[in-house]
Design a protein around this motif. Structure first.
Motif, PDB file in Angstrom:
ATOM      1  N   ARG A   5      33.095 -12.850  49.432  1.00  0.00           N
ATOM      2  CA  ARG A   5      31.714 -12.312  49.767  1.00  0.00           C
ATOM      3  C   ARG A   5      30.908 -11.899  48.731  1.00  0.00           C
ATOM      4  N   ARG A   6      31.765 -11.126  47.593  1.00  0.00           N
ATOM      5  CA  ARG A   6      30.674 -11.888  46.401  1.00  0.00           C
ATOM      6  C   ARG A   6      30.191 -12.988  46.189  1.00  0.00           C
ATOM      7  N   LEU A   8      29.506 -15.952  48.062  1.00  0.00           N
ATOM      8  CA  LEU A   8      28.975 -15.945  49.266  1.00  0.00           C
ATOM      9  C   LEU A   8      27.484 -15.416  49.375  1.00  0.00           C
ATOM     10  N   ASP A   9      27.547 -14.653  48.468  1.00  0.00           N
ATOM     11  CA  ASP A   9      25.988 -13.348  48.128  1.00  0.00           C
ATOM     12  C   ASP A   9      25.010 -13.751  47.328  1.00  0.00           C
ATOM     13  N   ASP A  10      26.663 -14.580  46.153  1.00  0.00           N
ATOM     14  CA  ASP A  10      24.984 -15.029  45.641  1.00  0.00           C
ATOM     15  C   ASP A  10      25.175 -16.586  45.761  1.00  0.00           C
ATOM     16  N   ILE A  11      25.914 -17.402  46.202  1.00  0.00           N
ATOM     17  CA  ILE A  11      25.048 -18.257  46.928  1.00  0.00           C
ATOM     18  C   ILE A  11      23.687 -18.575  47.926  1.00  0.00           C
ATOM     19  N   LEU A  12      24.179 -17.099  48.880  1.00  0.00           N
ATOM     20  CA  LEU A  12      22.715 -17.562  49.380  1.00  0.00           C
ATOM     21  C   LEU A  12      21.462 -16.891  48.766  1.00  0.00           C
ATOM     22  N   ALA A  13      21.833 -15.762  47.691  1.00  0.00           N
ATOM     23  CA  ALA A  13      20.033 -15.718  46.672  1.00  0.00           C
ATOM     24  C   ALA A  13      19.882 -16.330  45.955  1.00  0.00           C
ATOM     25  N   LYS A  14      20.147 -17.615  45.207  1.00  0.00           N
ATOM     26  CA  LYS A  14      20.083 -18.799  44.910  1.00  0.00           C
ATOM     27  C   LYS A  14      19.933 -19.624  45.880  1.00  0.00           C
ATOM     28  N   GLN A  15      20.154 -19.915  46.845  1.00  0.00           N
ATOM     29  CA  GLN A  15      20.455 -21.080  47.517  1.00  0.00           C
ATOM     30  C   GLN A  15      18.761 -21.050  48.789  1.00  0.00           C
ATOM     31  N   ASN A  16      17.589 -20.165  49.078  1.00  0.00           N
ATOM     32  CA  ASN A  16      16.752 -20.077  49.217  1.00  0.00           C
ATOM     33  C   ASN A  16      17.328 -19.702  51.023  1.00  0.00           C
ATOM     34  N   ALA A  17      18.369 -18.555  51.346  1.00  0.00           N
ATOM     35  CA  ALA A  17      18.098 -18.356  52.153  1.00  0.00           C
ATOM     36  C   ALA A  17      17.422 -17.586  53.395  1.00  0.00           C
ATOM     37  N   LEU A  18      18.406 -17.314  55.107  1.00  0.00           N
ATOM     38  CA  LEU A  18      16.890 -15.412  55.516  1.00  0.00           C
ATOM     39  C   LEU A  18      18.399 -16.399  56.606  1.00  0.00           C
ATOM     40  N   VAL A  19      18.029 -14.833  57.394  1.00  0.00           N
ATOM     41  CA  VAL A  19      18.920 -14.545  58.330  1.00  0.00           C
ATOM     42  C   VAL A  19      18.000 -14.258  59.881  1.00  0.00           C
ATOM     43  N   GLU A  54      26.386  -4.601  67.400  1.00  0.00           N
ATOM     44  CA  GLU A  54      27.557  -5.936  66.711  1.00  0.00           C
ATOM     45  C   GLU A  54      26.302  -6.778  65.669  1.00  0.00           C
ATOM     46  N   THR A  55      25.432  -6.784  65.937  1.00  0.00           N
ATOM     47  CA  THR A  55      25.019  -7.729  65.182  1.00  0.00           C
ATOM     48  C   THR A  55      24.052  -6.743  64.919  1.00  0.00           C
ATOM     49  N   ARG A  56      23.985  -5.458  64.186  1.00  0.00           N
ATOM     50  CA  ARG A  56      22.523  -4.798  64.063  1.00  0.00           C
ATOM     51  C   ARG A  56      24.274  -4.773  62.725  1.00  0.00           C
ATOM     52  N   LYS A  57      25.025  -4.202  62.878  1.00  0.00           N
ATOM     53  CA  LYS A  57      26.760  -3.897  62.191  1.00  0.00           C
ATOM     54  C   LYS A  57      26.084  -4.991  61.261  1.00  0.00           C
ATOM     55  N   MET A  58      26.853  -5.946  61.706  1.00  0.00           N
ATOM     56  CA  MET A  58      26.265  -7.540  60.394  1.00  0.00           C
ATOM     57  C   MET A  58      25.230  -7.507  59.852  1.00  0.00           C
ATOM     58  N   ASN A  59      23.849  -7.209  60.216  1.00  0.00           N
ATOM     59  CA  ASN A  59      22.930  -7.434  59.715  1.00  0.00           C
ATOM     60  C   ASN A  59      22.709  -6.719  58.255  1.00  0.00           C
ATOM     61  N   GLN A  60      23.533  -5.770  58.266  1.00  0.00           N
ATOM     62  CA  GLN A  60      23.380  -4.396  57.497  1.00  0.00           C
ATOM     63  C   GLN A  60      24.595  -4.524  56.825  1.00  0.00           C
ATOM     64  N   SER A  61      25.162  -5.623  56.564  1.00  0.00           N
ATOM     65  CA  SER A  61      26.913  -6.229  55.914  1.00  0.00           C
ATOM     66  C   SER A  61      26.419  -7.438  54.947  1.00  0.00           C
ATOM     67  N   ILE A  62      24.694  -8.317  55.257  1.00  0.00           N
ATOM     68  CA  ILE A  62      24.187  -8.871  54.379  1.00  0.00           C
ATOM     69  C   ILE A  62      23.492  -8.244  53.386  1.00  0.00           C
ATOM     70  N   ASN A  63      23.437  -9.206  52.507  1.00  0.00           N
ATOM     71  CA  ASN A  63      23.506  -8.639  51.286  1.00  0.00           C
ATOM     72  C   ASN A  63      21.652  -7.978  52.007  1.00  0.00           C
ATOM     73  N   PRO A  64      20.593  -7.471  51.397  1.00  0.00           N
ATOM     74  CA  PRO A  64      19.713  -6.988  51.531  1.00  0.00           C
ATOM     75  C   PRO A  64      18.597  -7.955  51.008  1.00  0.00           C
TER      76      PRO A  64
END
Length: 153
Positions: A5-6, A8-19, A54-64
């Motif tokens: 999880r950490r 994945l969060d690091d990769i997404l934070a560094k590589q211009n991701a969006l939700v 469910e998607t609200r919970k998923m969204n809350q679990s993704i790095n803000p």
């Protein structure tokens, strides 16, 4: 699991991701596309699929720190296929595949590619609904209604 999880969060934070998630603080995708420097478009798009709870919970679990984006009402109007369960009062919600296609359009992806995806979605949904009707499901009980219309950009 936490280590993954950490990572994945690091990769997404560094590589211009969006939700893709229509939260109140989400920025419109077209605005994100306009503000990006050339060559700095999103490399990873996280698309949440499921019921609203469910998607609200998923969204809350993704790095803000990963930006949230939403689709404009104008783009949604170009996608007239909406899930029947949202017809009463929630006109701005569309099925996940349609929302993703609308997102690509707003981010400025090649319209030929967007149209190809849209045509594939239409074919899939027509086939799916045909199978449901063949099996005896009445049209009024189908989860989808209307048509998907291409953009006139």
């Amino acid at each position: 699991m936490e280590e993954h999880r950490r990572e994945l969060d690091d990769i997404l934070a560094k590589q211009n991701a969006l939700v893709l998630f229509p939260s109140p603080e989400a920025e419109h995708a077209a605005e994100l596309a306009r503000s990006n420097e050339p060559g700095k478009s999103a490399q990873h798009i996280i698309v949440l699929d499921g019921g609203w709870k469910e998607t609200r919970k998923m969204n809350q679990s993704i790095n803000p720190c990963i930006p949230r984006c939403r689709i404009s009402a104008e783009t949604l109007d170009g996608l007239s296929r909406r899930t029947r369960k949202y017809v009463n009062g929630f006109r701005d919600r569309v099925q996940t595949a349609g929302a993703f296609i609308a997102l690509l359009r707003e981010l400025g992806e090649d319209e030929h590619h967007v149209q190809s995806l849209l045509e594939g979605l239409v074919t899939f949904l027509e086939s799916f609904e045909s199978q449901l009707r063949w099996s005896g499901v009445q049209s009024k009980h189908l989860q989808t209604c209307g048509e998907i219309k291409p953009s006139h950009r």
